[in-house]
Design a protein around this motif. Structure first.
Motif, PDB file in Angstrom:
ATOM      1  N   ALA A  83      -7.381  15.610 -16.681  1.00 62.82           N
ATOM      2  CA  ALA A  83      -8.051  16.063 -17.904  1.00 62.82           C
ATOM      3  C   ALA A  83      -7.654  17.494 -18.247  1.00 62.82           C
ATOM      4  CB  ALA A  83      -9.568  15.968 -17.719  1.00 62.82           C
ATOM      5  N   LYS A  84      -7.551  18.339 -17.233  1.00 60.84           N
ATOM      6  CA  LYS A  84      -7.138  19.725 -17.471  1.00 60.84           C
ATOM      7  C   LYS A  84      -5.718  19.779 -18.008  1.00 60.84           C
ATOM      8  CE  LYS A  84      -6.978  24.219 -15.134  1.00 60.84           C
ATOM      9  NZ  LYS A  84      -7.216  24.939 -13.855  1.00 60.84           N
ATOM     10  N   ALA A  85      -4.842  18.963 -17.461  1.00 59.99           N
ATOM     11  CA  ALA A  85      -3.451  18.921 -17.935  1.00 59.99           C
ATOM     12  C   ALA A  85      -3.378  18.457 -19.375  1.00 59.99           C
ATOM     13  CB  ALA A  85      -2.616  18.021 -17.027  1.00 59.99           C
ATOM     14  N   LEU A  86      -4.168  17.450 -19.717  1.00 53.66           N
ATOM     15  CA  LEU A  86      -4.164  16.932 -21.086  1.00 53.66           C
ATOM     16  C   LEU A  86      -4.742  17.933 -22.079  1.00 53.66           C
ATOM     17  CD1 LEU A  86      -5.163  13.214 -20.441  1.00 53.66           C
ATOM     18  CD2 LEU A  86      -3.007  14.036 -21.411  1.00 53.66           C
ATOM     19  N   ALA A  87      -5.583  18.821 -21.607  1.00 54.28           N
ATOM     20  CA  ALA A  87      -6.141  19.853 -22.479  1.00 54.28           C
ATOM     21  C   ALA A  87      -5.212  21.054 -22.616  1.00 54.28           C
ATOM     22  CB  ALA A  87      -7.490  20.323 -21.937  1.00 54.28           C
ATOM     23  N   GLY A  88      -4.136  21.060 -21.844  1.00 49.06           N
ATOM     24  CA  GLY A  88      -3.212  22.186 -21.836  1.00 49.06           C
ATOM     25  C   GLY A  88      -2.025  21.981 -22.750  1.00 49.06           C
ATOM     26  N   PRO A  89      -1.007  22.855 -22.611  1.00 51.15           N
ATOM     27  CA  PRO A  89       0.096  22.890 -23.568  1.00 51.15           C
ATOM     28  C   PRO A  89       1.270  21.968 -23.264  1.00 51.15           C
ATOM     29  CG  PRO A  89       0.291  24.737 -22.068  1.00 51.15           C
ATOM     30  CD  PRO A  89      -0.977  24.006 -21.680  1.00 51.15           C
ATOM     31  N   ALA A  90       1.242  21.258 -22.154  1.00 51.70           N
ATOM     32  CA  ALA A  90       2.392  20.412 -21.812  1.00 51.70           C
ATOM     33  C   ALA A  90       2.637  19.376 -22.896  1.00 51.70           C
ATOM     34  CB  ALA A  90       2.155  19.714 -20.475  1.00 51.70           C
ATOM     35  N   GLY A  91       3.909  19.152 -23.195  1.00 54.19           N
ATOM     36  CA  GLY A  91       4.236  18.138 -24.191  1.00 54.19           C
ATOM     37  C   GLY A  91       3.850  16.743 -23.731  1.00 54.19           C
ATOM     38  N   VAL A  92       4.092  16.458 -22.444  1.00 56.07           N
ATOM     39  CA  VAL A  92       3.757  15.163 -21.849  1.00 56.07           C
ATOM     40  C   VAL A  92       3.124  15.417 -20.487  1.00 56.07           C
ATOM     41  CG1 VAL A  92       4.683  12.999 -20.904  1.00 56.07           C
ATOM     42  CG2 VAL A  92       5.610  13.916 -23.039  1.00 56.07           C
ATOM     43  N   VAL A  93       2.105  14.661 -20.155  1.00 53.87           N
ATOM     44  CA  VAL A  93       1.477  14.718 -18.835  1.00 53.87           C
ATOM     45  C   VAL A  93       1.872  13.458 -18.077  1.00 53.87           C
ATOM     46  CG1 VAL A  93      -0.692  14.741 -17.545  1.00 53.87           C
ATOM     47  CG2 VAL A  93      -0.446  16.122 -19.624  1.00 53.87           C
ATOM     48  N   ILE A  94       2.478  13.649 -16.909  1.00 54.51           N
ATOM     49  CA  ILE A  94       2.880  12.511 -16.072  1.00 54.51           C
ATOM     50  C   ILE A  94       1.783  12.281 -15.042  1.00 54.51           C
ATOM     51  CG2 ILE A  94       4.637  11.561 -14.542  1.00 54.51           C
ATOM     52  CD1 ILE A  94       6.580  13.677 -15.770  1.00 54.51           C
ATOM     53  N   VAL A  95       1.023  11.228 -15.229  1.00 49.60           N
ATOM     54  CA  VAL A  95      -0.041  10.879 -14.285  1.00 49.60           C
ATOM     55  C   VAL A  95       0.620  10.135 -13.131  1.00 49.60           C
ATOM     56  CG1 VAL A  95      -2.233   9.705 -13.974  1.00 49.60           C
ATOM     57  CG2 VAL A  95      -1.701  10.779 -16.164  1.00 49.60           C
ATOM     58  N   ASP A  96       0.573  10.737 -11.971  1.00 45.52           N
ATOM     59  CA  ASP A  96       1.401  10.305 -10.847  1.00 45.52           C
ATOM     60  C   ASP A  96       0.640   9.432  -9.861  1.00 45.52           C
ATOM     61  OD1 ASP A  96       3.566  10.069  -9.179  1.00 45.52           O
ATOM     62  OD2 ASP A  96       3.349  12.058  -8.288  1.00 45.52           O
ATOM     63  N   LEU A  97       1.142   8.212  -9.679  1.00 45.37           N
ATOM     64  CA  LEU A  97       0.609   7.304  -8.669  1.00 45.37           C
ATOM     65  C   LEU A  97       1.438   7.323  -7.389  1.00 45.37           C
ATOM     66  CD1 LEU A  97      -0.131   4.243 -10.980  1.00 45.37           C
ATOM     67  CD2 LEU A  97      -1.847   5.489  -9.657  1.00 45.37           C
ATOM     68  N   GLU A  98       2.569   8.032  -7.428  1.00 43.32           N
ATOM     69  CA  GLU A  98       3.510   7.946  -6.313  1.00 43.32           C
ATOM     70  C   GLU A  98       3.345   9.103  -5.323  1.00 43.32           C
ATOM     71  OE1 GLU A  98       8.246   7.430  -5.309  1.00 43.32           O
ATOM     72  OE2 GLU A  98       7.568   8.784  -6.869  1.00 43.32           O
ATOM     73  N   ASP A  99       4.257  10.053  -5.352  1.00 47.41           N
ATOM     74  CA  ASP A  99       4.334  11.059  -4.293  1.00 47.41           C
ATOM     75  C   ASP A  99       3.091  11.928  -4.174  1.00 47.41           C
ATOM     76  OD1 ASP A  99       6.824  10.171  -3.610  1.00 47.41           O
ATOM     77  OD2 ASP A  99       7.915  11.748  -4.679  1.00 47.41           O
ATOM     78  N   ALA A 100       2.390  12.158  -5.272  1.00 45.57           N
ATOM     79  CA  ALA A 100       1.240  13.057  -5.233  1.00 45.57           C
ATOM     80  C   ALA A 100      -0.011  12.404  -4.660  1.00 45.57           C
ATOM     81  CB  ALA A 100       0.937  13.576  -6.640  1.00 45.57           C
ATOM     82  N   VAL A 101       0.057  11.112  -4.356  1.00 49.14           N
ATOM     83  CA  VAL A 101      -1.142  10.380  -3.919  1.00 49.14           C
ATOM     84  C   VAL A 101      -0.931   9.834  -2.509  1.00 49.14           C
ATOM     85  CG1 VAL A 101      -2.685   8.450  -4.414  1.00 49.14           C
ATOM     86  CG2 VAL A 101      -1.667   9.748  -6.299  1.00 49.14           C
ATOM     87  N   ALA A 102      -1.840  10.161  -1.605  1.00 49.76           N
ATOM     88  CA  ALA A 102      -1.765   9.672  -0.230  1.00 49.76           C
ATOM     89  C   ALA A 102      -2.003   8.156  -0.193  1.00 49.76           C
ATOM     90  CB  ALA A 102      -2.800  10.385   0.637  1.00 49.76           C
ATOM     91  N   PRO A 103      -1.443   7.473   0.814  1.00 47.64           N
ATOM     92  CA  PRO A 103      -1.592   6.012   0.875  1.00 47.64           C
ATOM     93  C   PRO A 103      -3.039   5.538   0.813  1.00 47.64           C
ATOM     94  CG  PRO A 103       0.090   6.712   2.414  1.00 47.64           C
ATOM     95  CD  PRO A 103      -0.522   7.969   1.848  1.00 47.64           C
ATOM     96  N   ASP A 104      -3.960   6.254   1.459  1.00 45.12           N
ATOM     97  CA  ASP A 104      -5.344   5.795   1.466  1.00 45.12           C
ATOM     98  C   ASP A 104      -6.074   6.096   0.157  1.00 45.12           C
ATOM     99  OD1 ASP A 104      -5.569   8.523   1.709  1.00 45.12           O
ATOM    100  OD2 ASP A 104      -6.928   8.484   3.433  1.00 45.12           O
ATOM    101  N   ARG A 105      -5.363   6.722  -0.795  1.00 40.08           N
ATOM    102  CA  ARG A 105      -5.955   7.025  -2.105  1.00 40.08           C
ATOM    103  C   ARG A 105      -5.300   6.230  -3.223  1.00 40.08           C
ATOM    104  NH1 ARG A 105     -10.348  10.338  -3.007  1.00 40.08           N
ATOM    105  NH2 ARG A 105      -9.284  11.556  -4.623  1.00 40.08           N
ATOM    106  N   LYS A 106      -4.354   5.368  -2.889  1.00 43.53           N
ATOM    107  CA  LYS A 106      -3.596   4.647  -3.927  1.00 43.53           C
ATOM    108  C   LYS A 106      -4.506   3.761  -4.787  1.00 43.53           C
ATOM    109  CE  LYS A 106       0.696   5.830  -2.728  1.00 43.53           C
ATOM    110  NZ  LYS A 106       1.591   6.645  -3.584  1.00 43.53           N
ATOM    111  N   GLU A 107      -5.394   3.018  -4.147  1.00 37.20           N
ATOM    112  CA  GLU A 107      -6.257   2.107  -4.906  1.00 37.20           C
ATOM    113  C   GLU A 107      -7.171   2.889  -5.841  1.00 37.20           C
ATOM    114  OE1 GLU A 107      -9.478  -1.510  -4.127  1.00 37.20           O
ATOM    115  OE2 GLU A 107      -8.309  -0.677  -2.457  1.00 37.20           O
ATOM    116  N   TYR A 108      -7.741   3.980  -5.340  1.00 39.36           N
ATOM    117  CA  TYR A 108      -8.595   4.808  -6.184  1.00 39.36           C
ATOM    118  C   TYR A 108      -7.805   5.403  -7.344  1.00 39.36           C
ATOM    119  CZ  TYR A 108     -11.441   8.786  -7.660  1.00 39.36           C
ATOM    120  OH  TYR A 108     -12.133   9.692  -8.406  1.00 39.36           O
ATOM    121  N   ALA A 109      -6.614   5.900  -7.056  1.00 34.30           N
ATOM    122  CA  ALA A 109      -5.778   6.495  -8.103  1.00 34.30           C
ATOM    123  C   ALA A 109      -5.448   5.472  -9.180  1.00 34.30           C
ATOM    124  CB  ALA A 109      -4.498   7.049  -7.487  1.00 34.30           C
TER     125      ALA A 109
END
Length: 289
Positions: free
Chosen positions: A17-43
């Motif tokens: 939400a903070k990223a979407l409120a900021g100046p970035a042209g595109v926000v990449i919501v990351d399910l891969e490297d930024a998310v630990a295996p035990d958080r994949k389902e929640y993400a």
């Protein structure tokens, strides 16, 4: 023309939400490297909730490797909602077949942004770039690529970077976006790296921290001097091959380059010029989108 892409971990909806409120042209919501295996389902559930709330024209979703269970689960979970995004980033792509299978599993009109992160993918870059009409860009995942190639620094990626610029243009895609600069505190190093990338033919860059965004914008935006010089060249267009008073030689190729500089200064989107191979599937119609 978008110059900045900002990664945000999908399991941190507050950061998304903070990223979407900021100046970035595109926000990449990351399910891969930024998310630990035990958080994949929640993400994954957070991405579904975000897209279920309505269209997200500034959101790309990076899914997991589609050759692995996490990636297949991502596709099943967000498939029907993926048309509400600015596209799906597909990591670790090594073949055109993978992309065609992903495209076939998603609704018409969804665009794909494959990331090449291995020597094999690099060797097959043009095949990947021209794999399917759904492919809208190609990019490098430089951290994984550097590990696979066993190169020590950015200098070792020079050929790979040139290779992707050539492959993108040969396939009629927009110029590629630079991969992230992982030291988010080294803004001077980021600026220098961006200047090098722009000179090589990249247009814009992905970031991992909001502090990197203004540096990327400044490095990729043409300077006043560049705009003035380009305007002089364009003003001389149509007179054939001529020399300007300061000694610069102007012909059609130089004029095309100058027009690119002016388009970048106006943030004008780069036109698609895809050269379609007769063997490739036909573009999806607007009705299908």
């Amino acid at each position: 023309m978008t110059l900045t892409w900002l990664y945000a971990p999908a399991d941190r909806p507050d950061l998304v939400a903070k990223a979407l409120a900021g100046p970035a042209g595109v926000v990449i919501v990351d399910l891969e490297d930024a998310v630990a295996p035990d958080r994949k389902e929640y993400a994954r559930a957070q991405v579904v909730a975000l897209l279920a709330g309505g269209p997200q024209p500034r959101v790309e979703v990076r899914i997991n490797d589609v050759r692995m269970p996490y990636g297949q689960e991502d596709l099943r979970a967000i498939g029907a909602l993926s048309a509400r995004t600015a596209g799906i980033r597909v990591p670790k792509v090594e073949s055109a077949r993978e992309l065609r299978e992903v495209a076939a599993s998603l609704p018409g009109g969804v665009v794909l942004h494959p990331l090449v992160e291995s020597a094999l993918g690099l060797e097959r870059l043009y095949e990947i770039a021209s794999a399917d009409p759904a492919v809208a860009s190609v990019g490098l995942g430089e951290a994984d690529l550097r590990a696979d190639l066993r190169v020590a620094d950015e200098a070792g990626l020079a050929w790979a970077r040139s290779r992707i610029v050539v492959a993108a243009r040969a396939a009629g895609l927009p110029a590629p976006v630079q991969s992230v600069y992982t030291d988010f505190r080294d803004l001077a190093g980021l600026a220098e790296s961006c200047r090098t990338g722009r000179a090589m033919g990249f247009r814009g860059r992905a970031a991992i921290h909001p502090a990197q965004l203004p540096v990327i914008e400044a490095a990729y935006r043409p300077t006043e001097q560049e705009v003035t010089a380009a305007s002089e060249v364009v003003a001389a267009a149509g007179a054939g091959a001529v020399a300007l008073p300061d000694g610069r030689f102007v012909d059609e190729a130089v004029v095309r380059q100058a027009r690119t500089v002016l388009a970048d200064a106006r943030h004008t989107p780069e036109p698609a010029t895809r050269r379609r191979d007769a063997r490739l599937p036909a573009p999806r119609s607007a009705e299908q989108g």
